[in-house]
Motif scaffolding. Structure first.
Motif, PDB file in Angstrom:
ATOM      1  N   ILE A  36       0.840  -1.205   0.000  1.00 11.27           N
ATOM      2  CA  ILE A  36       0.000   0.000   0.000  1.00 11.27           C
ATOM      3  C   ILE A  36       0.873   1.253   0.000  1.00 11.27           C
ATOM      4  O   ILE A  36       0.634   2.187  -0.774  1.00 11.27           O
ATOM      5  CB  ILE A  36      -0.973  -0.021   1.196  1.00 11.27           C
ATOM      6  N   VAL A  37       1.889   1.272   0.845  1.00 11.27           N
ATOM      7  CA  VAL A  37       2.781   2.440   0.905  1.00 11.27           C
ATOM      8  C   VAL A  37       3.528   2.610  -0.424  1.00 11.27           C
ATOM      9  O   VAL A  37       3.633   3.728  -0.940  1.00 11.27           O
ATOM     10  CB  VAL A  37       3.756   2.330   2.096  1.00 11.27           C
ATOM     11  N   ALA A  38       4.005   1.519  -0.999  1.00 11.06           N
ATOM     12  CA  ALA A  38       4.696   1.600  -2.293  1.00 11.06           C
ATOM     13  C   ALA A  38       3.759   2.124  -3.369  1.00 11.06           C
ATOM     14  O   ALA A  38       4.158   2.921  -4.224  1.00 11.06           O
ATOM     15  CB  ALA A  38       5.244   0.228  -2.683  1.00 11.06           C
ATOM     16  N   SER A  39       2.500   1.708  -3.318  1.00  9.48           N
ATOM     17  CA  SER A  39       1.513   2.182  -4.279  1.00  9.48           C
ATOM     18  C   SER A  39       1.255   3.679  -4.112  1.00  9.48           C
ATOM     19  O   SER A  39       1.145   4.422  -5.096  1.00  9.48           O
ATOM     20  CB  SER A  39       0.210   1.395  -4.110  1.00  9.48           C
ATOM     21  N   LEU A  40       1.165   4.144  -2.869  1.00 10.85           N
ATOM     22  CA  LEU A  40       0.971   5.572  -2.619  1.00 10.85           C
ATOM     23  C   LEU A  40       2.163   6.387  -3.120  1.00 10.85           C
ATOM     24  O   LEU A  40       1.988   7.452  -3.730  1.00 10.85           O
ATOM     25  CB  LEU A  40       0.742   5.827  -1.128  1.00 10.85           C
ATOM     26  N   ILE A  41       3.362   5.885  -2.892  1.00  7.97           N
ATOM     27  CA  ILE A  41       4.564   6.575  -3.370  1.00  7.97           C
ATOM     28  C   ILE A  41       4.578   6.632  -4.896  1.00  7.97           C
ATOM     29  O   ILE A  41       4.860   7.680  -5.481  1.00  7.97           O
ATOM     30  CB  ILE A  41       5.834   5.896  -2.818  1.00  7.97           C
ATOM     31  N   ALA A  42       4.244   5.521  -5.548  1.00  6.83           N
ATOM     32  CA  ALA A  42       4.194   5.507  -7.010  1.00  6.83           C
ATOM     33  C   ALA A  42       3.136   6.468  -7.533  1.00  6.83           C
ATOM     34  O   ALA A  42       3.358   7.165  -8.526  1.00  6.83           O
ATOM     35  CB  ALA A  42       3.929   4.089  -7.509  1.00  6.83           C
ATOM     36  N   THR A  43       1.981   6.536  -6.851  1.00  7.60           N
ATOM     37  CA  THR A  43       0.919   7.457  -7.258  1.00  7.60           C
ATOM     38  C   THR A  43       1.392   8.898  -7.138  1.00  7.60           C
ATOM     39  O   THR A  43       1.115   9.729  -8.007  1.00  7.60           O
ATOM     40  CB  THR A  43      -0.348   7.233  -6.416  1.00  7.60           C
ATOM     41  N   CYS A  44       2.131   9.206  -6.082  1.00 12.94           N
ATOM     42  CA  CYS A  44       2.695  10.554  -5.932  1.00 12.94           C
ATOM     43  C   CYS A  44       3.627  10.872  -7.092  1.00 12.94           C
ATOM     44  O   CYS A  44       3.529  11.947  -7.701  1.00 12.94           O
ATOM     45  CB  CYS A  44       3.458  10.675  -4.615  1.00 12.94           C
ATOM     46  N   LYS A  45       4.516   9.956  -7.398  1.00 18.88           N
ATOM     47  CA  LYS A  45       5.482  10.192  -8.466  1.00 18.88           C
ATOM     48  C   LYS A  45       4.792  10.372  -9.816  1.00 18.88           C
ATOM     49  O   LYS A  45       5.185  11.242 -10.596  1.00 18.88           O
ATOM     50  CB  LYS A  45       6.493   9.054  -8.519  1.00 18.88           C
ATOM     51  N   ILE A  46       3.763   9.579 -10.082  1.00 17.17           N
ATOM     52  CA  ILE A  46       3.016   9.703 -11.336  1.00 17.17           C
ATOM     53  C   ILE A  46       2.378  11.083 -11.447  1.00 17.17           C
ATOM     54  O   ILE A  46       2.278  11.648 -12.534  1.00 17.17           O
ATOM     55  CB  ILE A  46       1.942   8.594 -11.431  1.00 17.17           C
ATOM     56  N   ASN A  47       1.968  11.633 -10.311  1.00 19.51           N
ATOM     57  CA  ASN A  47       1.305  12.939 -10.289  1.00 19.51           C
ATOM     58  C   ASN A  47       2.264  14.094  -9.980  1.00 19.51           C
ATOM     59  O   ASN A  47       1.833  15.190  -9.639  1.00 19.51           O
ATOM     60  CB  ASN A  47       0.162  12.912  -9.270  1.00 19.51           C
ATOM     61  N   SER A  48       3.560  13.852 -10.108  1.00 19.20           N
ATOM     62  CA  SER A  48       4.609  14.861  -9.882  1.00 19.20           C
ATOM     63  C   SER A  48       4.505  15.510  -8.504  1.00 19.20           C
ATOM     64  O   SER A  48       4.640  16.719  -8.349  1.00 19.20           O
ATOM     65  CB  SER A  48       4.554  15.931 -10.972  1.00 19.20           C
ATOM     66  N   VAL A  49       4.251  14.671  -7.502  1.00 19.95           N
ATOM     67  CA  VAL A  49       4.151  15.125  -6.121  1.00 19.95           C
ATOM     68  C   VAL A  49       5.289  14.473  -5.338  1.00 19.95           C
ATOM     69  O   VAL A  49       5.548  13.281  -5.496  1.00 19.95           O
ATOM     70  CB  VAL A  49       2.779  14.718  -5.510  1.00 19.95           C
ATOM     71  N   GLU A  50       5.953  15.248  -4.496  1.00 20.05           N
ATOM     72  CA  GLU A  50       7.028  14.707  -3.680  1.00 20.05           C
ATOM     73  C   GLU A  50       6.389  13.855  -2.570  1.00 20.05           C
ATOM     74  O   GLU A  50       5.619  14.363  -1.758  1.00 20.05           O
ATOM     75  CB  GLU A  50       7.842  15.864  -3.092  1.00 20.05           C
ATOM     76  N   PRO A  51       6.661  12.539  -2.554  1.00 16.29           N
ATOM     77  CA  PRO A  51       5.971  11.631  -1.632  1.00 16.29           C
ATOM     78  C   PRO A  51       6.078  12.006  -0.153  1.00 16.29           C
ATOM     79  O   PRO A  51       5.087  11.955   0.567  1.00 16.29           O
ATOM     80  CB  PRO A  51       6.626  10.271  -1.894  1.00 16.29           C
ATOM     81  N   TYR A  52       7.268  12.391   0.317  1.00 15.40           N
ATOM     82  CA  TYR A  52       7.433  12.717   1.733  1.00 15.40           C
ATOM     83  C   TYR A  52       6.589  13.930   2.119  1.00 15.40           C
ATOM     84  O   TYR A  52       5.917  13.930   3.151  1.00 15.40           O
ATOM     85  CB  TYR A  52       8.914  12.967   2.066  1.00 15.40           C
ATOM     86  N   ALA A  53       6.616  14.969   1.282  1.00 14.42           N
ATOM     87  CA  ALA A  53       5.832  16.184   1.568  1.00 14.42           C
ATOM     88  C   ALA A  53       4.340  15.867   1.589  1.00 14.42           C
ATOM     89  O   ALA A  53       3.602  16.342   2.464  1.00 14.42           O
ATOM     90  CB  ALA A  53       6.128  17.262   0.528  1.00 14.42           C
ATOM     91  N   TRP A  54       3.891  15.029   0.650  1.00 16.71           N
ATOM     92  CA  TRP A  54       2.470  14.665   0.595  1.00 16.71           C
ATOM     93  C   TRP A  54       2.066  13.872   1.840  1.00 16.71           C
ATOM     94  O   TRP A  54       1.057  14.167   2.477  1.00 16.71           O
ATOM     95  CB  TRP A  54       2.165  13.846  -0.660  1.00 16.71           C
ATOM     96  N   PRO A  76      -3.143  12.207  -3.650  1.00 19.14           N
ATOM     97  CA  PRO A  76      -1.965  12.754  -4.317  1.00 19.14           C
ATOM     98  C   PRO A  76      -2.268  13.623  -5.547  1.00 19.14           C
ATOM     99  O   PRO A  76      -1.605  14.618  -5.768  1.00 19.14           O
ATOM    100  CB  PRO A  76      -1.163  11.506  -4.725  1.00 19.14           C
ATOM    101  N   TRP A  77      -3.264  13.255  -6.339  1.00 21.42           N
ATOM    102  CA  TRP A  77      -3.556  14.047  -7.535  1.00 21.42           C
ATOM    103  C   TRP A  77      -4.238  15.374  -7.212  1.00 21.42           C
ATOM    104  O   TRP A  77      -4.345  16.229  -8.087  1.00 21.42           O
ATOM    105  CB  TRP A  77      -4.395  13.260  -8.538  1.00 21.42           C
ATOM    106  N   SER A  78      -4.655  15.577  -5.984  1.00 15.17           N
ATOM    107  CA  SER A  78      -5.232  16.857  -5.567  1.00 15.17           C
ATOM    108  C   SER A  78      -4.273  17.684  -4.713  1.00 15.17           C
ATOM    109  O   SER A  78      -4.553  18.835  -4.414  1.00 15.17           O
ATOM    110  CB  SER A  78      -6.515  16.621  -4.748  1.00 15.17           C
ATOM    111  N   PHE A  79      -3.161  17.093  -4.327  1.00 16.36           N
ATOM    112  CA  PHE A  79      -2.221  17.744  -3.415  1.00 16.36           C
ATOM    113  C   PHE A  79      -1.630  18.997  -4.057  1.00 16.36           C
ATOM    114  O   PHE A  79      -1.136  18.969  -5.163  1.00 16.36           O
ATOM    115  CB  PHE A  79      -1.101  16.780  -3.026  1.00 16.36           C
ATOM    116  N   GLY A  80      -1.700  20.094  -3.320  1.00 17.66           N
ATOM    117  CA  GLY A  80      -1.120  21.336  -3.786  1.00 17.66           C
ATOM    118  C   GLY A  80      -1.986  22.124  -4.752  1.00 17.66           C
ATOM    119  O   GLY A  80      -1.658  23.232  -5.123  1.00 17.66           O
ATOM    120  N   ARG A  81      -3.125  21.562  -5.126  1.00 20.18           N
ATOM    121  CA  ARG A  81      -4.033  22.255  -6.028  1.00 20.18           C
ATOM    122  C   ARG A  81      -5.146  22.881  -5.202  1.00 20.18           C
ATOM    123  O   ARG A  81      -5.624  22.296  -4.257  1.00 20.18           O
ATOM    124  CB  ARG A  81      -4.628  21.290  -7.047  1.00 20.18           C
TER     125      ARG A  81
END
Length: 83
Positions: A36-54, A76-81
């Motif tokens: 699950i954590v690896a999937s969340l990190i990959a989702t962040c990267k796909i959406n150009s979001v820094e995983p640790y900050a998210w 992740p796809w809504s982070f920072g927007r």
């Protein structure tokens, strides 16, 4: 858990040492959490979001009472927007 975690693409996107750590532990619950954590990190990267900050911002928002009705704003796809 009531869902299936598919991790093939996520797992093979990790460095070899990280893949070894995921597979070396025989505990199925730990492996699910790792997936699950690896999937969340990959989702962040796909959406150009820094995983640790998210992750830091999301956990802080949850701890400080972010409303459940607006959980979509923490993904992740809504982070920072702003909307």
């Amino acid at each position: 858990m009531g869902y299936e975690v598919t991790t093939f693409k996520v797992t093979w996107g990790l460095p070899p040492k990280a893949r070894l750590r995921l597979k070396s532990n025989g505990n199925a619950d730990i492996q699910k959490v790792n997936a699950i954590v690896a999937s969340l990190i990959a989702t962040c990267k796909i959406n150009s979001v820094e995983p640790y900050a998210w992750m830091k911002a999301t956990l802080k928002a949850i701890a400080t009472g972010h409303p459940q009705s607006r959980i979509d704003k923490l993904l992740p796809w809504s982070f920072g927007r702003t909307s």
